[in-house]
Design an enzyme around this catalytic site. Structure first.
Site, PDB file in Angstrom:
ATOM      1  N   GLY A 257      36.602  40.447  40.994  1.00 60.89           N
ATOM      2  CA  GLY A 257      35.644  40.939  41.988  1.00 60.89           C
ATOM      3  C   GLY A 257      34.870  42.119  41.447  1.00 60.89           C
ATOM      4  CD  GLU A 279      39.220  39.342  33.660  1.00 64.68           C
ATOM      5  OE1 GLU A 279      38.017  39.506  33.321  1.00 64.68           O
ATOM      6  OE2 GLU A 279      40.159  39.386  32.853  1.00 64.68           O
ATOM      7  CB  CYS A 314      31.109  38.716  36.446  1.00 64.04           C
ATOM      8  SG  CYS A 314      32.182  37.434  35.749  1.00 64.04           S
TER       9      CYS A 314
END
Length: 551
Positions: A257, A279, A314
């Site tokens: 997140g 992560e 991401c």
């Protein structure tokens, strides 16, 4: 946080007073409803009872507890710990059976998985297959193939000080672990760490993201149908459920997140000295040199930005740095490629995922509408809130202190920053928190070396984007604010294992020199022995008796 007015709702025998609270929680925008049971109810004769009820509150109110609270979380963890302590999850046979069940689940339920991803993110079918189904399937098949090798103790050399001896490193499971997943790749980013945790022999609780409700519900149902319910559990919910889980003592927490919630998770874990893998994300730059094949470069940037979940990744390209001279040519090529892939009418394209929800849509619009930013749009910018769509948008030379260059974009907006010399980009990147990924497009070997040596990032790709995560022999993880720890392939197995050091010795070769009292002669022998150990002198330096004892 916005609190909406309480409403009163009729029931034949009782009323519930319901408060709806809407805001931004641990995992994003959430809605939380709290109910109180109210005794003694009367209805107004002037208003139809089907539309309105008027309650007279008694002196006591009976609170209706959430479906999953801290007490239930504690019971769940205790039951899983009993399963783990029984040794059931440690066996090779159990691990293989659960991995085979995951593989079977993915194969048999592929259509349902694609449908859930379509509901949550409007993911195109092929993108859903490649980025979610294929990634999870590949991770599972690799674990099935390599598990026996991963579980084998690793033999290591011993020192002269322990002669005669042998040693090995044993990978043992951590215990009961919690995996908190995210919404942008809600299937693969949920299962990938779970596969690693199962391969390592742990009992697992998966908390999928409530922001992708269709996938969360599907995972809960499928895991219950295919997996061992005594050791692998899915807990659905939002802030209340996540908070209840974080109050428990875990042997590992794996969180995917944002950095803000990552800090909350880490603080909760610290109370029990629980290790974490975080992560996270960050602003992933792409530096473009003037000596590149522009067409190939543009395609790969578009693939790593808009084709990849419409920028909601991401590891996606967050911004580009290039020279002032190259910028116009690069923009023109990017525009051509975008229109080739998505068509001239960008808002009608079915090849892009939508923005996940209205909260993130408004967040992205606010980035675009900031002072001194909106005028920098050179391509795109169209938006449709009813469809949660924003067209691929390119901006040129936005101010460095603008929000779009300060926070992770996580959407289809792509700022391009120009510099006089390409090397100037290095300092610009390193002024920001360390990103999860960094990209360079160049044919200059010296620039490549400098980029790898001087740019701090979780991972890199040279002359491409995002593909580094598809290589199972490379660790995937961040550094600094982009995360800690890594996974993928054997690194996932290692993330959920403890490397236990084991030294084996026999009763032979015991030397009295080791034990007090330390006479001057013994001290001399000890110093000589330690000198040999440190300098790695030839073995014959030490004198031994026939029974092997060191003199």
């Amino acid at each position: 946080m916005t609190i909406f007015s309480p409403g009163l709702f009729k029931h034949p025998s009782r009323c519930f007073r319901s408060y709806s609270i809407v805001g931004v929680g641990l995992l994003g925008t959430f809605t939380y409803r709290h109910k109180y049971k109210i005794n003694r109810v009367s209805f107004s004769s002037s208003t139809p009872s089907s539309y309105y009820c008027r309650a007279t509150l008694s002196t006591t109110m009976e609170e209706v507890k959430p479906a999953f609270d801290s007490d239930k979380a504690a019971v769940l963890v205790n039951e899983l710990r009993k399963t783990f302590n029984s040794g059931k999850t440690k066996s090779y046979e159990w691990r293989i059976s659960q991995l085979e069940s995951i593989s079977k689940m993915i194969d048999e339920k592929e259509k349902e998985i694609v449908e859930a991803l379509q509901k949550d993110l409007s993911k195109p079918e092929l993108e859903a297959f490649l980025s979610e189904i294929l990634m999870a399937r590949s991770s599972c098949k690799l674990a099935l193939k390599e598990l026996k090798q991963w579980m084998m103790p690793q033999k290591v050399e011993t020192s002269l000080a322990t002669y005669p001896s042998s040693a090995e490193i044993v990978a043992e499971p951590l215990g009961v672990v919690l995996v908190i997943s995210t919404w942008n790749f809600p299937f693969s980013l949920s299962l990938d760490p779970v596969i690693g945790a199962i391969a390592a022999g742990n009992a697992v609780v998966l908390k999928p993201s409530e922001i992708a409700p269709a996938t969360s519900s599907l995972l809960s149902r499928l895991v219950g149908e295919y997996m061992d319910k005594s050791a692998i559990i899915v807990v659905e919910g939002a802030v209340a459920e996540t908070s209840a889980l974080l109050e428990q003592k875990w042997d590992k927490i794996f969180f995917t997140g944002g950095a803000r919630v990552g800090r909350i998770v880490m603080a909760a874990a610290a109370k029990n000295l629980t290790p974490v893998t975080l992560e996270l994300g960050g602003k992933c730059p792409a530096v473009v040199d003037s000596n590149v094949n522009l067409q190939v470069t543009a395609r790969r940037i578009v693939a790593g930005k808009w084709v990849c979940n419409n920028g909601q990744a991401c590891i996606g390209v967050d911004y580009i740095i290039t020279t002032k001279e190259l910028a116009p040519k690069l923009i023109a090529t990017l525009v051509n490629v975008v229109e080739e892939i998505f068509g001239k009418d960008l808002m009608e394209s079915k090849e892009r995922s939508r923005i996940i929800n209205s909260f993130h849509f408004k967040r992205l619009v606010n980035l675009l509408e900031e002072d001194k930013v909106s005028s920098k749009i050179v391509f795109g910018g169209q938006r449709d809130e009813s469809q949660l769509q924003i067209a691929p948008t390119i901006l040129l030379d936005v101010p460095e202190d603008s929000m779009i260059l300060q926070e992770e974009i996580f959407g289809p907006l792509l700022p391009i920053i120009t510099v006089e010399r390409l090397e100037d980009s290095f300092a610009m990147i390193n002024r920001k928190p360390k990103p999860l990924a960094a990209y360079l497009f160049s044919d200059d070997e010296q620039i490549k070396r400098k980029f790898v040596q001087n740019i701090y990032a979780g991972g890199m790709a040279i002359n491409d984007t995002i593909l580094q995560v598809t290589v199972p022999t490379l660790p995937f993880g961040g550094v600094g604010e982009s995360g800690m720890g890594s996974y993928h392939g054997k690194f996932s197995f290692d993330a959920f294992s403890h490397k236990k050091a084991v030294l084996y010795r026999s009763f032979a070769g015991d030397s009295p020199t080791r034990y007090p009292p330390y006479t001057p002669g013994k001290k001399k022998q000890i110093k000589a022995l330690l000198s040999v150990c440190i300098q790695d002198e030839p073995f014959w330096y030490l004198q031994r008796t026939e029974n092997g004892r060191i003199q």
